[in-house]
Motif scaffolding. Structure first.
Motif, mmCIF file in Angstrom:
data_model
loop_
_atom_site.group_PDB
_atom_site.id
_atom_site.type_symbol
_atom_site.label_atom_id
_atom_site.label_comp_id
_atom_site.label_asym_id
_atom_site.label_seq_id
_atom_site.Cartn_x
_atom_site.Cartn_y
_atom_site.Cartn_z
ATOM 1 N N CYS A 12 -2.000 43.265 20.413
ATOM 2 C CA CYS A 12 -2.653 43.336 21.662
ATOM 3 C C CYS A 12 -2.396 42.213 22.751
ATOM 4 N N ASP A 14 -3.414 39.575 22.972
ATOM 5 C CA ASP A 14 -4.577 38.745 23.669
ATOM 6 C C ASP A 14 -5.419 38.044 22.265
ATOM 7 N N CYS A 26 -8.905 42.310 17.237
ATOM 8 C CA CYS A 26 -7.815 43.090 18.111
ATOM 9 C C CYS A 26 -8.273 44.381 18.676
ATOM 10 N N VAL A 27 -8.069 44.516 19.976
ATOM 11 C CA VAL A 27 -8.496 45.950 20.555
ATOM 12 C C VAL A 27 -7.516 46.888 19.963
ATOM 13 N N PHE A 28 -6.324 46.918 19.844
ATOM 14 C CA PHE A 28 -5.589 47.942 19.189
ATOM 15 C C PHE A 28 -6.293 48.127 17.529
ATOM 16 N N CYS A 97 -2.127 54.506 18.506
ATOM 17 C CA CYS A 97 -3.399 54.546 17.629
ATOM 18 C C CYS A 97 -3.269 55.827 16.726
#
Length: 133
Positions: A12, A14, A26-28, A97
């Motif tokens: 991500c 980030d 983690c956003v992913f 995803c």
């Protein structure tokens, strides 16, 4: 040793890549986990790493098909997120995803097929979602 190591999450970009970040924050990874939970028609938020492992240990007991699949899903999720991290980091290739969720589903299907299953209506829906039947 004088190495300059980038600690940002490669999935991500980030946040600092820690175990908790990679698998929970983690956003992913969250997107992958949410897609997996949708297959169960389950809506729950992930805890931190220790909390999630504790929840799994407490709630996934017995030999029911759902319990078996949940255990396999967690293991496959951790494996595939780690694999995705390494592929992206060392080969500069990434999957989306849906691709990762499909890989997890295929992994679960392969592991469960061939076992003698007692399939009732609830299990049938789960098996269909995971492509086991």
């Amino acid at each position: 040793m004088g190495l300059n190591v980038d600690t940002r999450c490669i999935l991500c970009v980030d946040g600092c890549e820690t175990r908790n970040h990679l698998f929970v924050e983690c956003v992913f990874s969250q997107q992958v986990w949410k897609s997996i939970l949708n297959l169960y028609v389950m809506n729950r938020c992930m805890l931190d790493w220790e909390g999630e492992v504790s929840w799994l240990y407490t709630n996934l007991k017995g030999k029911l098909l759902l319990v078996l699949i949940c255990k396999l899903v967690w293991n496959s999720y951790v494996y595939h997120i780690w694999e995705e991290r390494n592929i992206k980091k060392f080969q500069n290739v990434s999957r989306d995803c849906n691709c990762l969720v499909n890989s997890i589903k295929e992994s679960i299907s392969i592991r469960v097929q061939g076992r003698i299953l007692q399939v009732n209506d609830v299990n049938r829906a789960i098996c269909k979602a995971w492509r086991i039947l």
